[in-house]
Design a protein around this motif. Sequence first.
Motif, PDB file in Angstrom:
ATOM      1  N   VAL A  99       0.850  -1.133   0.365  1.00 22.54           N
ATOM      2  CA  VAL A  99      -0.034  -0.225   0.110  1.00 22.54           C
ATOM      3  C   VAL A  99       0.480   1.595  -0.092  1.00 22.54           C
ATOM      4  O   VAL A  99       1.998   1.042   0.895  1.00 22.54           O
ATOM      5  CB  VAL A  99      -1.300   0.003   1.295  1.00 22.54           C
ATOM      6  N   PRO A 100       0.393   2.056  -1.218  1.00 22.02           N
ATOM      7  CA  PRO A 100       1.531   3.536  -0.847  1.00 22.02           C
ATOM      8  C   PRO A 100       1.245   4.202  -0.055  1.00 22.02           C
ATOM      9  O   PRO A 100       0.360   4.392   0.659  1.00 22.02           O
ATOM     10  CB  PRO A 100       1.332   4.033  -2.291  1.00 22.02           C
ATOM     11  N   ASP A 101       2.228   5.001   0.857  1.00 23.81           N
ATOM     12  CA  ASP A 101       2.514   5.496   1.514  1.00 23.81           C
ATOM     13  C   ASP A 101       1.758   7.305   1.306  1.00 23.81           C
ATOM     14  O   ASP A 101       1.654   7.918  -0.009  1.00 23.81           O
ATOM     15  CB  ASP A 101       3.098   6.601   2.098  1.00 23.81           C
ATOM     16  N   ARG A 102       1.085   8.176   2.195  1.00 30.70           N
ATOM     17  CA  ARG A 102      -0.106   8.370   1.170  1.00 30.70           C
ATOM     18  C   ARG A 102       0.137   9.846   1.195  1.00 30.70           C
ATOM     19  O   ARG A 102       0.568  10.799   0.165  1.00 30.70           O
ATOM     20  CB  ARG A 102      -1.043   9.334   2.639  1.00 30.70           C
ATOM     21  N   ALA A 103       2.019  10.228   1.536  1.00 32.90           N
ATOM     22  CA  ALA A 103       2.609  11.530   1.267  1.00 32.90           C
ATOM     23  C   ALA A 103       2.855  11.434  -0.311  1.00 32.90           C
ATOM     24  O   ALA A 103       3.477  12.547  -0.826  1.00 32.90           O
ATOM     25  CB  ALA A 103       3.423  11.093   2.628  1.00 32.90           C
ATOM     26  N   HIS A 164      -4.214   0.461 -11.775  1.00 33.20           N
ATOM     27  CA  HIS A 164      -4.007   2.026 -12.015  1.00 33.20           C
ATOM     28  C   HIS A 164      -4.052   3.103 -11.853  1.00 33.20           C
ATOM     29  O   HIS A 164      -2.820   3.953 -12.095  1.00 33.20           O
ATOM     30  CB  HIS A 164      -5.108   1.408 -13.095  1.00 33.20           C
ATOM     31  N   LEU A 165      -4.105   3.484 -10.228  1.00 34.35           N
ATOM     32  CA  LEU A 165      -3.668   4.079  -9.475  1.00 34.35           C
ATOM     33  C   LEU A 165      -3.707   3.967  -7.743  1.00 34.35           C
ATOM     34  O   LEU A 165      -3.477   2.981  -7.857  1.00 34.35           O
ATOM     35  CB  LEU A 165      -5.074   5.186  -9.259  1.00 34.35           C
ATOM     36  N   PRO A 166      -2.904   4.841  -7.743  1.00 35.01           N
ATOM     37  CA  PRO A 166      -2.104   4.599  -5.714  1.00 35.01           C
ATOM     38  C   PRO A 166      -3.299   4.737  -5.437  1.00 35.01           C
ATOM     39  O   PRO A 166      -3.919   5.505  -4.991  1.00 35.01           O
ATOM     40  CB  PRO A 166      -0.679   5.778  -5.658  1.00 35.01           C
ATOM     41  N   VAL A 167      -3.741   3.891  -4.362  1.00 28.40           N
ATOM     42  CA  VAL A 167      -4.720   3.839  -3.158  1.00 28.40           C
ATOM     43  C   VAL A 167      -4.586   3.875  -1.917  1.00 28.40           C
ATOM     44  O   VAL A 167      -3.205   3.289  -1.495  1.00 28.40           O
ATOM     45  CB  VAL A 167      -6.597   2.664  -2.624  1.00 28.40           C
ATOM     46  N   ALA A 168      -3.925   5.207  -0.962  1.00 35.34           N
ATOM     47  CA  ALA A 168      -3.124   5.026   0.497  1.00 35.34           C
ATOM     48  C   ALA A 168      -4.534   4.615   1.082  1.00 35.34           C
ATOM     49  O   ALA A 168      -5.791   4.586   1.136  1.00 35.34           O
ATOM     50  CB  ALA A 168      -2.991   6.076   0.025  1.00 35.34           C
ATOM     51  N   THR A 169      -4.071   3.864   2.146  1.00 36.10           N
ATOM     52  CA  THR A 169      -5.303   3.592   3.339  1.00 36.10           C
ATOM     53  C   THR A 169      -4.987   4.247   4.755  1.00 36.10           C
ATOM     54  O   THR A 169      -3.564   5.042   5.413  1.00 36.10           O
ATOM     55  CB  THR A 169      -5.368   2.192   3.625  1.00 36.10           C
TER      56      THR A 169
END
Length: 271
Positions: A99-103, A164-169
Amino acid sequence: MTNPRAERVKQVRALAQRAVRRRAGAFLVEGPQSVREAVAEAAEHVRDLYVGPDAADRYPDLVTAARHAGVRVRPGTADVLEAMSPDAQQLVAVVDAVVPDRADVLAARPRLVAVLSQVRDPGNAGTVVRAADAAGAGGVVLTGASVDLHNPKVVRSTAGSLFHLPVATGGELADVVVDLRAAGLTVLAADGRGSHDLDDLLDVAGHAPAGVPDLTAPTAWVFGNEAWGMSDDDRALADAVVRVPIRGRAESLNLATAAAVCLFASARAQR
């Protein structure tokens, strides 16, 4: 693989449970569309691809692409694939839960972002991710009180858009809003009690008067819980609260439908 009661089969099936996913650091991707996108966009994170005989016959290109990408393909009988997942059309992938980081998502300076605040229904959450992808959004953020991103129903509902696109949690909405503004995004809350009409905003997009949100600007849309919407405190965090006009007799719109309308309105204005 021929034994539907084998330990490996049980381990794969158990990934439907959140606690098991957390321990394993992996989740299930089921069905040809989602598996195809996982292989195409994130092959390095696909641990195993399980394929039943019917799927091997129907999707030989997918299986070939997986092997060429270095994915470990494990053939199994129809009973084995059914035991792993009855909803997967004999295609099940086990994928690293990265999961990518929101920053990092916001560091890319996206012009359109969807934020899910306390959205609990997995079908709605996955459909919003899919709609955000279709609208050309640069990312999606799920607050910590929302449904688990890797819930199997969420993953299926994204229809591959998850890759397809980053989803941060994670995080509280107040902290997410601070980060959104720091990234240059106007924060709009979608709510039926909003003081701004979405159609009116489209009419003045690009030349909005002072105090009126301009949909041509980089925008983050915040969508609240399916049952109770957004609290007064959460609405107060936004720069403006916008309602989708209801022209007919419907009491309201489904959350995912309203989100799609808002995201495409911004996408149109920005283009």
